[in-house]
Every structure is written in C-alpha cells, then in structure tokens.
Design a protein around this motif. Sequence first.
Motif: not given
Lengths: 403, 440
Positions: B2-9, B167-175, B407-410
Amino acid sequence: MSDNKKNKFKISDYLADITDFVKSAKPKENASANFDEVMGEATDGFPRPELLGKIPDSEARTESSSGSAWNALNNQESSGRRDFLMKAGVFAGAAALLSGANDAEARTTWAEWFQGNYRLMSDKERKESVKRLEARYTEEYGKKTFVDDMPAEKDVLFGYALNIQKCIGCRRCVKACVKENNQSRQDPEIEWIRVIRMEKGTFNKGDMDKGYSGLSGEKHGIQVGGFAHKPAGVVLEGQHYYDPKLVPEKDAFYFPIQCQQCEKPPCVKVCPVRTTYRDPDGIVVIDYNWCIGCRMCMGACPYWARRFNWGPPNLSKEEMNPKTHYFGNRPRMNGVVEKCTFCLQRTRRGRYTACVEVCPVGARKFGNLLDPNSEVRKVLDRKKVFRLRVDLNTYPKFFYFID
Amino acid sequence: MSIRSIIYFGIDLFICSWRGSLFYYGWLAFLGFFIMLAVWGNFEQLTKGMIVTNLNDQVTWGMYLSNFVFLVGVAAAAVTIVFPAYFLKNKHMKHVVVLGEIVAIAAVIMCLLFVVNHMGRPDRAWHMTPSWLPVPIFHGIYNWPNSMLTWDVIVLNGYLALNVFCAFYYMYMKYLGREVNKLIYLPVVYLACVWALSIHTVTAFLINTMPARPMWHHSILPIKFITTAFAAGPSLIIIAFSIIKKVTKFEIGKEVFDFLSKVVLWCLGIALFLILSELVTEFYANTEHSFSLRYLVTGMYGLWGLVPWFWTAMVLMIGGFVLLLIPKIRKNLMLLPFICGMVFVGIWIDKGMGFVIPGFIPSPIGEFSEYTPSLIEIVNSLGNWAVGFMVFTMLAKCAIAISTGEVRYRDPKSIVTQSVDPPSFKGGGTPPWQSGRWGA
C-alpha cells in the motif's frame, strides 16, 4: 553535396554520418540579410564567393585592409561610456544571475542556456540567437560586433594546399590566425596552427652507438636518427616549440599542421550531442553554444587539431575582431572545444583565410575543390601531393605538396 | 503493498541510515569531511573552469576518467554475486545478493559524478536528452548510434535504474516480511546480469574505437576490461563483506568468500595473461604505436612519471595472484581482505592512471608531456569516492537491518493501539472488546 564528391567517394562510406547531413544539406535562404546590409562597404575589394575560383594567385595579391572601416566605426563610441557600460553590465549581470532580476545580461545568459542545437532551430530562432550574440559581444567588448550566419553554399567544397618546400617556419600564420579568430591569448593560450620543426639530416655521426644498447650492452653501431637520444625535447619527430633568432634554420624544414577538415572526421563521429559536424562545403564546424565539453573529439582527432577552453578565454577589447561568424571566430566561452574553421567568416564571403593572406612566401593555397580552375585544384593536378595519416581513412581536405 | 507501507518504508530507511553506533557516526563524519572538501573543489572548478586541473590540450583525460573507467568495472562486477545467486542457484550468494546490487548502485553513482567532473560544461548536460523524448523545454539531440559515449550514457543509467529497482524491491518485500514476486523480480535480475557486461564492454568500445590513440586501439581491450573488473570488483566486495561480518550480526557464509576469491583468482590470472600478451605484441616489434606503452613501462626521453606506478601495480597484481593460488592462504579469512586490497589497488593503478593517461602520451604529433593531477582533481576524486562509500554504507546498513529483521513493517493499526493508553473500564479487569466476550 555535389555530384563531384559522390563520384569520388562511395555513398556507403558516409553511412555513419548520413543523419548529420540530412538537415544541414539544404542551404538556408535569406540568412545573410543583416550581415550584407552592414558589411556592404566593409568587404570592399574582396571578391564574392561565386568568384572564388577566379581569385588571382595569392602571391600577387595586395595586402589585406581588413578591419579599417570597422575601426572607424568603433572609434565613434566614446571610451568612457564604454567602460561604464562594461562595469554596469558585469555587476548587474552577476547580481541578476543571483537574484533573477530583469536585466539584459541575465536574460541573454538564460536565453542562450535554453537555446537549442543550431541545426534544430527554426530560421526565426537562428536570427534571434545571432541578434542576442551580437548584443552581448557589442556590450562585452565595447565594439559594434557582427555575427554572421552565412550557411554553406552550393557547389563549394573548400580545400587547402600547403607547400612544405616553401614554408620557412616564421609562424606568421599562427599569429594571424590568433588575431583573426579571437582565440584566448593567455591562460589558456590557444593556437590553432602548429608549425613543427623537422630535422633535415637523420644521419648524425655523433649519435652513433647511442641507439640500441641492448641487454648485452653490445655496441651495434646502429644509429636511429638525429633525435634518438636527445634530452626530453618533448617531441618525437620534430618539435613545435622551436625558437631561433632567424628562420629558416639551416638544418630544418617546417611542417605546419592545423585542422585537416576531414571528409570522414573521427571527431564528428564521437561527438555525443552533434555539436560538431561537417557542413556541406566541407568545413567541420562546432556550435560553441551546444558543446558540453566532454572532449571525446580531442581524443579522437589524429591530427591534434582541437583545443579546449580550459578557463574563461582572455581576449582584450582592443584585440577582439568584431567581424565574426556563428561557427567561426566569435568569442568562445569557458569549457568548450574549438579549432580551425578555414576562417569560414572570410571564406564563405569569398575571401582568403587569414593564414593564406599573411604567408610571406606563398606556401599556402586555398580554394574550391569543385572548381577545376581554382588554385587548389591546379596544385592537385600539377604538384606532388600527399596527405597526413591516409591510413586512418579520414580523407583530409588539407593537402601538402612539393614543387 | 500500500501507499502507506511505501511511505513507512522510506521513513524507516531514512531513520535507519542516519542512526547508528559511535563508530558509524565517526565513519560518516570521516566521509563527510572529504565530501565537504570536494564541495569546495567543485566550486573552484565550476567558477574558474577546468584550468584548475592539470589537464591540458595534450593530456585531455586525466584522473576523473581514470577513476570512471575503473569504477564502471566495479559496478559491472556486482554480477559476480547476482549471477551465481540466480543462475547457479547458490543459496549462500542469494543471501547476500542485495549487497551486490548496492555495490553496483554506489559504483554507478560514483561513475556519474566523475563524468560530471570531467565535463567542461556540466550545465549543458541536458543537451544529451534524446530529441524524441517528450520533454517540453529541454530538447536535446543525441548522436546515437554513432557516438559510443551516447551508448555509454544509456547503458550506465539503465544499469543504475535496474539495480535501484532490484535492490529496493528486494528490500521492500523483505521489509513487508514477504517473498519477492518472481514474475516481476527475476526477469529484471536476468536483464541486469546481461546489462552488467554491456556497461563495461561499451566503456571499452568508447576508448578502443579511436585509432588516433594506438595504445587503446586494439581488440584485447573489452575482454581485458571485463577480467580486470571481475578481479577488482569482487575484491572490493570481499573487503566490504569482511567488515560487515565483523561489525554487524549479518551472517555471510564462508562459501561466499570462497566463491568470490575463486572468481578473483581466475579473472586476475586471465588479466595477467592478457597484459603479458599486450606487452609482448607491442615490445617485440616496437613500432611508434607502442610508444605509449613504452612510456608507461620503461619511460621515454627521460620522462618516467608513470613507471613506478606501473611496476607497483604489477607487483601487487602478480603478488596477489600467487598468494591466492595457495589454497591455505586463499581460505584464510583473516588474510583474504588484505590480499584483495592488493589486487584492488593494483588494478586501480593499472586500469586508471596506467591506462587512460599514457594513451595521450605521446600526443598524435609525437609530443611527450607529463601529467600529474592537481590538488583540486585529487580533492574532487576523493570526494566522489567518499560519496560512493557513503551511499554504500547507508544502503548496506538498511539492507542488513531489514534482512536481520531489525527494521520491518509494523501494521500501523497495531502501533496505534499500543501507544494509546487503554481506556479505563468501569467494571474493572479486561474490557469486553479485548477479552473477546463480545464475540468476533
């Protein structure tokens, strides 16, 4: 491109450059209106382009009177006002650039910055660009400056021939070139012509056994020329920093080089933004306002013909030549490449280049290669002619000859 | 997603990259010092012109392009991690693949900085925008496909884009705690592998297509570039991994070092062989075309500015090769980074100043003139390197923090419920909407 040239080279040879010429091949009409109005009297006595092939032998020509009408024109303006204008312009320009104020200097700078590649401009944009440059130079140098935009003419292919038998190495061509073409005088000092001093005798007894000492230390009696073990005179086969009291020297001959105006120029091929290209009359030109200063062309040129403005050019008001051309001798800016243009501000108006005019021994010949009666063609027909580095397939239009 | 998760990322990456131990701050300050110096250097160069460098009409390319050529190789060498991870299905390499991509990002950014430094008119860089691009004001003209430099601009920026995406896609999905979508990710990774070879090949073509410079004008150049790149790049990666292993909790398997050091060994061997071939070819006949190489190796006409550098490079490269040949030393993880440092410095000399500068000596008309970089050039180059190291450090720190789960998405909702004090419930005990008595 004329029929003559098509016969001489295969069209496939030009594949790489074909896109360059599509737009520039058509001569522009009415482009020189403003120049003609002003230049009507100033070009007194000089033949028109259509007469170029019929110019009498350059040795028989009278001394050039270039610029006399211009000086009269310029002196009318009072120097006090000029200085004031200059200072005001500099300060206001600097301030305006920082604050974005409404000032002519700043507007010119911005307009030039947004200006497109010359070949992509409409006729109107070209006119505006030339007007802008004229206003800027007139203010900056305190002289009424004219920027010509005369395009290449049909049925003209410029060629140059240099008699190395006659050249005495006086470097008058170098100085005349600098004077005519508004090069930076110092820091950086830019000269488009280099005269190389070549040693006559390659067999010099004093250099015996100095050639190859070899790993064994054995003396072979081999000598590899007069320059085999000279101190780092910095040049390999000859050198261009020679400074004798009198020329010609007994043991030397001279070999001037400058831009060879190749038919297949390596510099044009490597330029990433097509700022340098071959015009239909065979002159390789540079749009100084479009050059990004990457210096690929300097790496690619096998004749060391190109020079870079390493800093803002230093050209004094007094020394500035106000008869300029967009692609020729108009003052350059910091960070762009420049080179010999066969004085196209002169030659496209039917005059000789500065170096041809000044040469005291008539070693330099110039003319239209497509005209069988031109001097250059006569040289090609009758003399022993060679070109530099033919192995690189650059097809220079700069010919060297001996009688 | 979601947009929110990208901003938090984005926010979390920013916070993570600017927070760390004292050692971390010290390292950033150290790099920042050089960057500030380079700001001064760039100001000098932009206001006074290229005259503040020691470049001249004889030697028109210098320190900037030397570093550029070398760093293109380092960028390309990221493929030595990505390729085995996805083509050879090497698990250990897959674990560190994002770090390889980050090395590529940092190296390409350095490349672009060096190119901008090299340009006489960086303000006119927009002239390179292709004329078919629908950009309103900036209507450039592009000498494509004629000019090799245009190819280089395309492949370098393309490579940067591919690696930033990977790199960022990989990190984002891991996040997010998810696995990557292979349908999106793998095609880009495969493309990036091929693209990596293209960037260095095109850079070699940019240089060896100029017959005016005989030292460069031979077809050995592209393969020599690739082999030296695949020796220098993995060397740098091994050094970086050794440091990461020491200062973070991130696990990097022995197998990774083993694989990379083997790559260094073989590529260095081939590179040395190619250097030998070049020397024999040029020195046997000893024509005027080999004068540049003679100037580099032995010095000519009393000028020998590059001779010590060349022989230092040779000693470092040959020494590194011999040491790596001994399995015991190669597998010693304490010694390996130092050997890799030797190889890295050796190739930096050989490919940078030992390659770009002598190409201009002698000039086409036979003039020998020496070049040594000016203070401004050195300052700017150090600054560019510092920027690259800073980009690598920050991105690698984020990538490691995400990989280790620091660091991970909460879920924002859960964060809100935690932070707000639980409202008091008159009846005492657990409120019914939490105890589940209300159903649901």
